[in-house]
Design a protein around this motif. Structure first.
Motif: not given
Length: 314
Positions: A136-140
């Motif tokens: 959820t933090v490092l989304t595409p």
């Protein structure tokens, strides 16, 4: 011969000496350099191909790895073909604008490489310290924005190098005592006050390196703190091994780069051959090591390489 442009005089071309002090051995030195370059090119192309065709690898770590592979290909290819031509075929001359383009590529992609190593350290920090929030933090979208920011930083920070140098008059001496064009090496041929250029170079180098190293160091300290709390000794050893290999790659970039940068400005008593060899290492060793350390040592990519070599379906 000097040419006129933008109301300044610049040479039509420069002469790249190669490796001063080792002229009798340059032909043979080129063979290991060529082998390292081939490993870098083939390794990074394989990593890019595997990440492209395997949709399960379209995750933050592998997307950053793909960006790093592209950067490594650009960084190594901006210097090595010309360097090998110098060492093998004595093709010492480089056209003025080609030299400035090489200056831009070297410094811009060195900055991008540093920024991507920082982004990968942040990715590992979130993945290990906050595993439930990683997706959820490092989304595409976030990965894309981080990659774009790192690229823009390199382009915007380095572009003034070439612009300022191109506006300055050059002396009649056009010999660069190394195998590629680099900002400080070209600046030494300018017949004008270069204090602004030197100050800007120091600002860019230290702002990029200090910021990235600080973020990388904090990330790995936090990762190690989390790893030490793992109940399994096997898991701790595996994590330590992974961190150690990543740190080795990071040091392989920063130590030679800092040595080269500081020697240009303050290391007047450092033998030129030592300076030139370190300058070659920081542009060639990281692109060679990155696909091995970050790629082949990663299980998913290693399995795909083995499947490809054995002709097995995934």
């Amino acid at each position: 011969m000097l040419a006129s442009g933008n109301n300044t005089l610049h040479p039509v071309s420069f002469i790249l000496l190669g490796i001063p002090g080792l002229e009798n051995y340059q032909f043979w030195i080129a063979f290991p350099l060529c082998a390292m370059y081939l490993v870098a090119v083939v390794g990074n192309i394989i990593v890019l191909h595997i990440i492209r065709i395997d949709h399960t690898l379209h995750e933050p770590m592998y997307l950053f790895l793909a960006m790093l592979a592209v950067t490594d290909l650009a960084l190594s290819s901006s210097t090595q073909p010309k360097m090998l031509a110098i060492l093998w075929f004595h093709a010492h001359e480089i056209e003025y604008h080609a030299c400035l383009i090489q200056v831009f590529f070297i410094h811009a992609f060195s900055s991008v490489e540093s920024g991507l190593l920082m982004a990968m350290a942040l990715d590992r920090y979130v993945a290990i310290c906050f595993p439930l929030h990683h997706s959820t933090v490092l989304t595409p979208a976030v990965v894309g924005k981080l990659g774009a920011a790192v690229m823009m930083r390199g382009l915007l920070w380095v572009s003034p190098f070439c612009f300022m140098v191109s506006r300055m008059p050059f002396c009649t001496n056009r010999v660069i005592p190394q195998p590629y064009c680099e900002h400080m090496a070209v600046l030494k041929l300018v017949c004008a006050d270069t204090r602004v250029n030197r100050a800007y170079g120091l600002f860019v180098a230290f702002s990029v390196i200090c910021f990235d190293i600080t973020v990388i160091s904090i990330s790995y300290v936090m990762i190690l703190r989390t790893v030490l709390k793992l109940p399994s000794e096997e898991a701790r050893l595996k994590a330590f091994g992974t961190c150690a290999s990543h740190i080795c790659v990071i040091l392989a970039l920063y130590i030679p780069a800092l040595f080269t940068f500081l020697t240009h400005r303050f290391g007047h008593h450092v033998p030129r051959v030592v300076h030139v060899m370190f300058a070659n290492l920081y542009l060639l060793v990281p692109p060679m090591l990155n696909p091995i350390i970050y790629g082949v040592r990663t299980k998913q990519i290693r399995d795909r390489v083995i499947q490809g070599c054995c002709g097995k379906d995934p």
